[in-house]
Design an enzyme around this catalytic site. Sequence first.
Site, PDB file in Angstrom:
ATOM      1  N   ASP A  73     -50.142 -23.611  26.443  1.00 37.18           N
ATOM      2  CA  ASP A  73     -50.289 -23.690  27.772  1.00 37.18           C
ATOM      3  C   ASP A  73     -51.173 -22.296  28.568  1.00 37.18           C
ATOM      4  O   ASP A  73     -50.420 -21.147  27.803  1.00 37.18           O
ATOM      5  CB  ASP A  73     -50.253 -23.989  28.912  1.00 37.18           C
ATOM      6  CG  ASP A  73     -50.688 -24.911  29.687  1.00 37.18           C
ATOM      7  OD1 ASP A  73     -52.508 -24.601  29.506  1.00 37.18           O
ATOM      8  OD2 ASP A  73     -50.518 -25.774  30.611  1.00 37.18           O
TER       9      ASP A  73
ATOM     10  N   ASP B  47     -58.613 -31.447  32.244  1.00 38.76           N
ATOM     11  CA  ASP B  47     -57.363 -32.003  32.803  1.00 38.76           C
ATOM     12  C   ASP B  47     -57.778 -32.861  33.626  1.00 38.76           C
ATOM     13  O   ASP B  47     -56.745 -33.246  34.440  1.00 38.76           O
ATOM     14  CB  ASP B  47     -56.478 -30.503  33.710  1.00 38.76           C
ATOM     15  CG  ASP B  47     -55.483 -30.102  34.127  1.00 38.76           C
ATOM     16  OD1 ASP B  47     -55.065 -30.091  32.186  1.00 38.76           O
ATOM     17  OD2 ASP B  47     -55.225 -29.569  34.539  1.00 38.76           O
TER      18      ASP B  47
HETATM   19  C1  DGJ Z   1     -51.978 -27.266  33.254  1.00 42.90           C
HETATM   20  C2  DGJ Z   1     -52.053 -28.206  31.840  1.00 42.90           C
HETATM   21  O1  DGJ Z   1     -53.631 -28.232  31.384  1.00 42.90           O
HETATM   22  C3  DGJ Z   1     -51.763 -29.674  32.381  1.00 42.90           C
HETATM   23  O2  DGJ Z   1     -51.980 -31.006  31.261  1.00 42.90           O
HETATM   24  C4  DGJ Z   1     -50.171 -29.510  32.310  1.00 42.90           C
HETATM   25  O3  DGJ Z   1     -49.769 -29.403  30.982  1.00 42.90           O
HETATM   26  C5  DGJ Z   1     -50.538 -28.116  33.540  1.00 42.90           C
HETATM   27  N1  DGJ Z   1     -50.763 -27.371  33.335  1.00 42.90           N
HETATM   28  C6  DGJ Z   1     -48.749 -28.293  33.419  1.00 42.90           C
HETATM   29  O4  DGJ Z   1     -48.391 -26.916  34.182  1.00 42.90           O
END
Ligand code: DGJ
Length: 719
Positions: free
Chosen positions: A457, A522
């Site tokens: 991430d 997300d």
């Molecule tokens: C952002 C990601 O896109 C989510 O899926 C998740 O992993 C969060 N970060 C976790 O902090």
Amino acid sequence: MNAVTVPPDAPQFLRLDGRASTIVFEIAALGAPLWRYWGQRLDDDLGTLYRASAVRPRPTFALDGDFPLSLFPTFGLGWFGQSALLAHREGRDFAQDFSQCSIKWERPGGAFVATLNDPVAQIGIETSVALSPLSDLLTLKTRLWNFGAAALDVTSLAAGVLRIPADATRILYFSGRHNNEFIPYEDDISPALWRRENRRGLTSHDCFPGALVFGRGACNQTGAVYAAHLAWSGDSVQTIERLDDGAAAWHLGEWLAPGECRIAPGAHYETPELLATYSDAGFDGAAQNFHAAIRARGPWRGLAPAPRPVHLNTWEGVYFNHRFDDLKDLAQSAAAIGVERFVLDDGWFEGRNDDTTSLGDWRADRRKYPDGLRPLADYVRSIGMEFGLWVEPEMVSQDSGLYRAHPDWALALDRRRAVTGRNQLALDLSRADVGAYLFEVLDGLLSSMPIAYLKWDHNRDLAPASGADGRAIYGAQTRGFYRLIDRIRHAHPSVEIESCAGGGGRIDAGVLARTHRVWTSDCLDADMRLAMHRGFLQFFPPEVMGAHVGAAPAHATGRSHSMAFRAMTALTGHFGVELDPRRLSAADRAGLIFWINQHKELRPLLHGGLVWRGQDQDGLVWQAHGAARDFVLIVSRTAPAARRIAAPLRLPFAVPGATYRIDEIAHAEQGVLPAAGTELFQAMRSGGASLRGAWLAQEGLPIPPLAPASAALFRVKAS
Ligand code: DGJ
């Protein structure tokens, strides 16, 4: 291969042939090869071609001489369009004239390198050009050498310059934001310069580094379409500009911050790769070319990957609320519905109970995992799933042991305030010690337990990305990320990696050469995802598109959709579940099991093949995946119908002469088929419906009624 020093007068042409496209350059008397043709594949024999200067009338009030668009047009000696290079030495050598050129074929008829030299400014350029005979992918990349005695400041350097013919007048491009990526926009090519710049330090949700250019007649399956994309996970710039002769010049390259690119004497700078393609089969033709290219360049290097395992990602199910026993139970419930890979998301490491602390301290939190993570990883494996782990290596929280020990490792600008994003700073990946530390951490995790997958991430845009000397290092940060991920992949070749940046903030062909999938967004709202997927698929193949069934209501929007609609929307991508299956109603749980099984059965067709997309004028959109003689078709209604009866859907790629059997596998709620209505719709459900390919292509497939936010799934197969 032969190096040819270009003679001053004999007309010579460089011809490259792809599968269905041809490119012709003219070797110029002085300077870089001239763009002469890019489009549909031409006859083998081009007959007599004349020099550009012989076919271009001279306009009034023009400089003496002709200045057609070259592979590397530069400002200063008669070219008034965008310059492929802007550079200077303390204000001098600002105008370049690459008068010397030699061409070396790397693959005759398919790939060459043009080496250019400006003996006055003492700058060398090497532009590599390759057209794939398999995918029609045109790849361009440029290197610049400073042969002078003083440093050269480069303001911009195009990775490549493309020529688009005059009848292509429209630009389709993508923008968006966190939770709503890949929104399509259209502009006309006008006399104004069209320019997009991404200055966020990573690919960004907002400014996708690519676009499509086409004429008015182009649509999904027909018409001439030019597409380009910078394979780069950092800052980018692209411009499109109408030229004197009506054609347009399209430049793509890295966006450079002031002073960022200073080349020492004898040193060089290399641009990212520019990927481009031409197709006369519309937007889908261009998409199919890109899919083939991404597959060939990706970690599987063109081989079919193992079936993409169905995920359960813990994020929206438990967020930071990790408890070992509860996660075992969650894993058990995932295995019971058919999940194949369990991914432990954020919240597992020391002190991480919310998003304000702990990034950098990559050790399991002993209060949540008394014996570390290994027991959970082993348990997940023991019940038949792979184990995946979330990390955010490039980040550090100010409240962390790592930051307390090495505050100087974070990107910041001397004497300026630190700009946080999601309460965090980014580490300086241009530093060797930071890279070494992160490798050690990740290597340690991967060596200590059976981790099959990393979700990598990156949850902020970079603000002042400057190194210790106060100079901008946006590009060096991206190169540091590539070095780190390449090293990890080399050390752990069987580990798959997902690129995520708050969802779709780092999706590009640069990262996809190194990673096995991306987290598309997300936002799990199915209606919004449907649109995002269609934009995503313009550039990237479905098997790398992370697509999960989320909870209802969707956490990002608060809207509720049926299990069937959520699942049918996620079905085409790398499928997963991002909810707590223990909290589902019995009907939704049964529905989810049905869809997981459907996905497993259909994934050989959904992934690895061709993708077509379409829409009618009345709220229906469709996607077909597979091959022209055997495909999966999903038809979704995004808006209430204005018409009483939906028009048949034309499927232009259906093969004339073939007889197709049409099976409606599922429709609307939970995979349960509502009353069928007509004879044909009943037949589609009982396996008895068949239509000829020409009919499907020209008149279309009749579509049963669909409520808004519902979909129908068909298997269409020629006998
Ligand atoms: C952002 C990601 O896109 C989510 O899926 C998740 O992993 C969060 N970060 C976790 O902090």
